[in-house]
Design a protein around this motif. Structure first.
Motif, PDB file in Angstrom:
ATOM      1  N   ASN A 253      78.560 -14.203  31.254  1.00 44.64           N
ATOM      2  CA  ASN A 253      79.921 -14.570  31.641  1.00 44.64           C
ATOM      3  C   ASN A 253      80.880 -14.676  30.464  1.00 44.64           C
ATOM      4  O   ASN A 253      82.044 -14.959  30.655  1.00 44.64           O
ATOM      5  CB  ASN A 253      79.924 -15.870  32.442  1.00 44.64           C
ATOM      6  N   ARG A 254      80.387 -14.423  29.252  1.00 41.79           N
ATOM      7  CA  ARG A 254      81.279 -14.500  28.097  1.00 41.79           C
ATOM      8  C   ARG A 254      80.936 -13.390  27.121  1.00 41.79           C
ATOM      9  O   ARG A 254      79.772 -13.119  26.856  1.00 41.79           O
ATOM     10  CB  ARG A 254      81.141 -15.846  27.405  1.00 41.79           C
ATOM     11  N   ILE A 255      81.959 -12.767  26.582  1.00 39.92           N
ATOM     12  CA  ILE A 255      81.802 -11.705  25.597  1.00 39.92           C
ATOM     13  C   ILE A 255      82.603 -12.110  24.369  1.00 39.92           C
ATOM     14  O   ILE A 255      83.761 -12.503  24.487  1.00 39.92           O
ATOM     15  CB  ILE A 255      82.339 -10.362  26.129  1.00 39.92           C
ATOM     16  N   ILE A 256      81.977 -12.012  23.210  1.00 37.60           N
ATOM     17  CA  ILE A 256      82.680 -12.291  21.964  1.00 37.60           C
ATOM     18  C   ILE A 256      82.528 -11.070  21.067  1.00 37.60           C
ATOM     19  O   ILE A 256      81.424 -10.552  20.894  1.00 37.60           O
ATOM     20  CB  ILE A 256      82.150 -13.549  21.258  1.00 37.60           C
TER      21      ILE A 256
ATOM     22  N   TYR B 110      82.440  -2.957  15.228  1.00 34.95           N
ATOM     23  CA  TYR B 110      82.427  -4.337  15.703  1.00 34.95           C
ATOM     24  C   TYR B 110      81.047  -4.665  16.247  1.00 34.95           C
ATOM     25  O   TYR B 110      80.281  -3.770  16.601  1.00 34.95           O
ATOM     26  CB  TYR B 110      83.463  -4.537  16.817  1.00 34.95           C
ATOM     27  N   VAL B 111      80.749  -5.952  16.315  1.00 36.95           N
ATOM     28  CA  VAL B 111      79.542  -6.436  16.968  1.00 36.95           C
ATOM     29  C   VAL B 111      79.984  -7.162  18.227  1.00 36.95           C
ATOM     30  O   VAL B 111      80.847  -8.042  18.176  1.00 36.95           O
ATOM     31  CB  VAL B 111      78.741  -7.390  16.047  1.00 36.95           C
ATOM     32  N   VAL B 112      79.406  -6.772  19.356  1.00 41.34           N
ATOM     33  CA  VAL B 112      79.733  -7.373  20.642  1.00 41.34           C
ATOM     34  C   VAL B 112      78.534  -8.196  21.087  1.00 41.34           C
ATOM     35  O   VAL B 112      77.413  -7.690  21.134  1.00 41.34           O
ATOM     36  CB  VAL B 112      80.044  -6.293  21.704  1.00 41.34           C
ATOM     37  N   LYS B 113      78.781  -9.471  21.387  1.00 41.34           N
ATOM     38  CA  LYS B 113      77.702 -10.346  21.857  1.00 41.34           C
ATOM     39  C   LYS B 113      78.050 -10.846  23.247  1.00 41.34           C
ATOM     40  O   LYS B 113      79.191 -11.225  23.508  1.00 41.34           O
ATOM     41  CB  LYS B 113      77.495 -11.515  20.898  1.00 41.34           C
ATOM     42  N   MET B 114      77.034 -10.839  24.125  1.00 42.80           N
ATOM     43  CA  MET B 114      77.204 -11.283  25.507  1.00 42.80           C
ATOM     44  C   MET B 114      76.362 -12.534  25.726  1.00 42.80           C
ATOM     45  O   MET B 114      75.179 -12.556  25.363  1.00 42.80           O
ATOM     46  CB  MET B 114      76.768 -10.182  26.458  1.00 42.80           C
ATOM     47  N   PHE B 115      76.973 -13.555  26.305  1.00 41.72           N
ATOM     48  CA  PHE B 115      76.321 -14.846  26.491  1.00 41.72           C
ATOM     49  C   PHE B 115      76.265 -15.220  27.970  1.00 41.72           C
ATOM     50  O   PHE B 115      77.179 -14.886  28.733  1.00 41.72           O
ATOM     51  CB  PHE B 115      77.104 -15.938  25.747  1.00 41.72           C
ATOM     52  N   ASP B 116      75.205 -15.957  28.350  1.00 48.56           N
ATOM     53  CA  ASP B 116      75.124 -16.446  29.725  1.00 48.56           C
ATOM     54  C   ASP B 116      75.929 -17.736  29.864  1.00 48.56           C
ATOM     55  O   ASP B 116      76.551 -18.204  28.901  1.00 48.56           O
ATOM     56  CB  ASP B 116      73.674 -16.614  30.177  1.00 48.56           C
ATOM     57  N   ILE B 117      75.922 -18.295  31.046  1.00 51.74           N
ATOM     58  CA  ILE B 117      76.735 -19.484  31.335  1.00 51.74           C
ATOM     59  C   ILE B 117      76.319 -20.696  30.495  1.00 51.74           C
ATOM     60  O   ILE B 117      77.114 -21.596  30.251  1.00 51.74           O
ATOM     61  CB  ILE B 117      76.697 -19.803  32.848  1.00 51.74           C
ATOM     62  N   LYS B 118      75.077 -20.712  30.006  1.00 54.79           N
ATOM     63  CA  LYS B 118      74.587 -21.811  29.168  1.00 54.79           C
ATOM     64  C   LYS B 118      74.844 -21.574  27.685  1.00 54.79           C
ATOM     65  O   LYS B 118      74.469 -22.378  26.855  1.00 54.79           O
ATOM     66  CB  LYS B 118      73.097 -22.021  29.409  1.00 54.79           C
ATOM     67  N   GLY B 119      75.445 -20.440  27.339  1.00 53.65           N
ATOM     68  CA  GLY B 119      75.736 -20.136  25.952  1.00 53.65           C
ATOM     69  C   GLY B 119      74.616 -19.416  25.233  1.00 53.65           C
ATOM     70  O   GLY B 119      74.676 -19.216  24.020  1.00 53.65           O
ATOM     71  N   LYS B 120      73.581 -19.004  25.967  1.00 53.57           N
ATOM     72  CA  LYS B 120      72.454 -18.286  25.374  1.00 53.57           C
ATOM     73  C   LYS B 120      72.818 -16.811  25.185  1.00 53.57           C
ATOM     74  O   LYS B 120      73.361 -16.182  26.092  1.00 53.57           O
ATOM     75  CB  LYS B 120      71.227 -18.397  26.275  1.00 53.57           C
TER      76      LYS B 120
ATOM     77  N   ILE C 133      82.244  -8.593   9.136  1.00 50.97           N
ATOM     78  CA  ILE C 133      81.988  -9.728   8.237  1.00 50.97           C
ATOM     79  C   ILE C 133      81.712 -11.010   9.023  1.00 50.97           C
ATOM     80  O   ILE C 133      81.545 -12.068   8.441  1.00 50.97           O
ATOM     81  CB  ILE C 133      83.125  -9.922   7.213  1.00 50.97           C
ATOM     82  N   GLY C 134      81.646 -10.887  10.342  1.00 47.47           N
ATOM     83  CA  GLY C 134      81.260 -12.018  11.180  1.00 47.47           C
ATOM     84  C   GLY C 134      82.385 -12.843  11.747  1.00 47.47           C
ATOM     85  O   GLY C 134      82.147 -13.852  12.401  1.00 47.47           O
ATOM     86  N   LYS C 135      83.624 -12.440  11.526  1.00 45.82           N
ATOM     87  CA  LYS C 135      84.760 -13.190  12.049  1.00 45.82           C
ATOM     88  C   LYS C 135      85.004 -12.802  13.509  1.00 45.82           C
ATOM     89  O   LYS C 135      85.055 -11.627  13.858  1.00 45.82           O
ATOM     90  CB  LYS C 135      86.020 -12.888  11.240  1.00 45.82           C
TER      91      LYS C 135
END
Length: 67
Positions: free
Chosen positions: A10-13, A43-53, A18-20
């Motif tokens: 539910n979240r994409i960052i 870029y690096v795309v990270k996807m997280f679940d509702i618990k932040g995992k 350089i990690g910003k």
């Protein structure tokens, strides 16, 4: 966490190399997200679940910056 071969997140960052953090998005089923304001580059795309995992991490090569 997967359900019927679909990732559940539910979240994409999006981070630069350089990690910003450069963009954070809330995601819902079948959503498409605009990244037109990002400059061309890697870029690096990270996807997280509702618990932040962290569910998945991948690299994005944006070739065109819209300018």
């Amino acid at each position: 966490m997967a359900f019927a071969n679909k990732l559940i997140f539910n979240r994409i960052i999006i981070y630069n190399l350089i990690g910003k953090e450069v963009k954070s998005l809330f995601h819902y089923n079948n959503a498409q997200h605009e990244i037109g304001e990002l400059k061309a580059g890697m870029y690096v795309v990270k996807m997280f679940d509702i618990k932040g995992k962290l569910i998945k991490s991948l690299k994005l090569n944006k070739v065109y910056d819209g300018a």
